[in-house]
Design a protein around this motif. Sequence first.
Motif, short mmCIF file in Angstrom:
data_model
loop_
_atom_site.label_atom_id
_atom_site.label_comp_id
_atom_site.label_asym_id
_atom_site.label_seq_id
_atom_site.Cartn_x
_atom_site.Cartn_y
_atom_site.Cartn_z
N UNK A 72 0.80 -1.17 0.01
CA UNK A 72 0.03 -0.13 -0.05
C UNK A 72 1.00 1.42 0.04
N UNK A 73 0.81 1.94 -1.02
CA UNK A 73 1.65 3.07 -1.29
C UNK A 73 0.69 4.35 -0.65
N UNK A 74 1.33 5.23 0.34
CA UNK A 74 0.53 6.21 0.89
C UNK A 74 0.18 7.61 -0.04
N UNK A 75 1.23 7.47 -0.90
CA UNK A 75 1.22 8.68 -2.15
C UNK A 75 1.27 9.97 -1.37
N UNK A 76 1.73 10.20 -0.22
CA UNK A 76 1.92 11.43 0.26
C UNK A 76 3.42 12.44 0.10
N UNK A 78 7.69 11.44 -1.87
CA UNK A 78 8.40 10.58 -2.25
C UNK A 78 9.29 9.90 -1.05
N UNK A 79 9.90 10.67 -0.26
CA UNK A 79 10.73 10.19 1.01
C UNK A 79 9.83 9.49 1.99
N UNK A 80 8.93 9.90 2.05
CA UNK A 80 7.88 9.19 3.29
C UNK A 80 7.46 8.01 2.88
N UNK A 81 6.94 7.94 1.65
CA UNK A 81 6.52 6.70 0.92
C UNK A 81 7.45 5.79 0.74
N UNK A 86 10.48 0.79 2.35
CA UNK A 86 11.46 0.12 3.05
C UNK A 86 11.48 -0.69 4.12
N UNK A 87 10.34 -0.23 5.07
CA UNK A 87 10.15 -0.77 6.31
C UNK A 87 9.47 -2.08 6.17
N UNK A 107 9.25 5.94 -5.84
CA UNK A 107 9.34 5.26 -4.45
C UNK A 107 10.51 4.15 -4.56
N UNK A 108 10.31 3.10 -5.47
CA UNK A 108 11.18 1.88 -5.36
C UNK A 108 12.75 2.17 -5.77
N UNK A 109 12.78 3.34 -6.42
CA UNK A 109 14.12 3.98 -6.77
C UNK A 109 14.91 4.49 -5.25
N UNK A 110 14.15 4.89 -4.39
CA UNK A 110 14.64 5.33 -3.31
C UNK A 110 14.84 4.14 -2.15
N UNK A 111 13.58 3.58 -2.09
CA UNK A 111 13.31 2.61 -0.96
C UNK A 111 14.37 1.35 -1.11
#
Length: 269
Positions: A72-76, A78-81, A86-87, A107-111
Amino acid sequence: MFGRTTRRLAALATALLAVVSVVTLGPSAATATASAPKPTIVLVHGAFADSSGWNGVTARLLRAGYPVVAAANPLRGVASDAAQVKALLDRISGPIVLVGHSYGGAVISRAAVGDKDVKALVYVAAFAPAAGESGADLSAKFPGSTLADTLRPVPLPGGGEDLYVDRKLFHRQFAADVPARDAALMAAAQRPITSAALAEDAAGPQAWQSIRSYFLIAGADRNIPPRVQQFMAQRAKGVVRTVPRASHAVFVSQPGTTASFIIRAASRA
């Protein structure tokens, strides 16, 4: 006579021991091979969608024997999602193939940065930004995106705004190759993204710079122009497959093609 019999018995015993050794070693070797786990495939949806959009892909991956998690991607933002994804990744043991659609690619690029368990990244009509780039920047890099004209803002109580795709325009804009009845359901159930998330610059190193990447390019995408997707794929030196005439919702309209591409990445993970 007794000497000949003794020799025959000895030969028989040796043969039996060889058979026992083969029978004993065979299953162990097979077990060792079978015990090598298939990677868990984590699917991350993008803006104006939710995890259920992956259902057709998920069903095919499960039939192929892969563990699947539709995050479930929050869409809020990039960093927080990315921190939330990552968690989730940290709770999965063994190898992972991480898949992102649209904004989910950012999101996956950062996570996945620094995560040694992530063996492949799959971008499905998705952003793969470099540091300092936002989704809005990339969409405008080449002509062809008509998304901005279809967005309808909803002010948020704490400031900022959520963005929705106008329901009357959703089918043509987001999912032109999805049956109209299904596209109407998608439009009604769409998850909004904050305008800040689309404008947020990627920060720091990106996972595609160090992890093998795969790009499924939607050939008739009206959200992220195909030329933009091709640019990002070439920059990442990724494995590319283009799906002609596919809309931004290629993972919904062509779940078999999408699943096969993900399996291609997973088989090399």
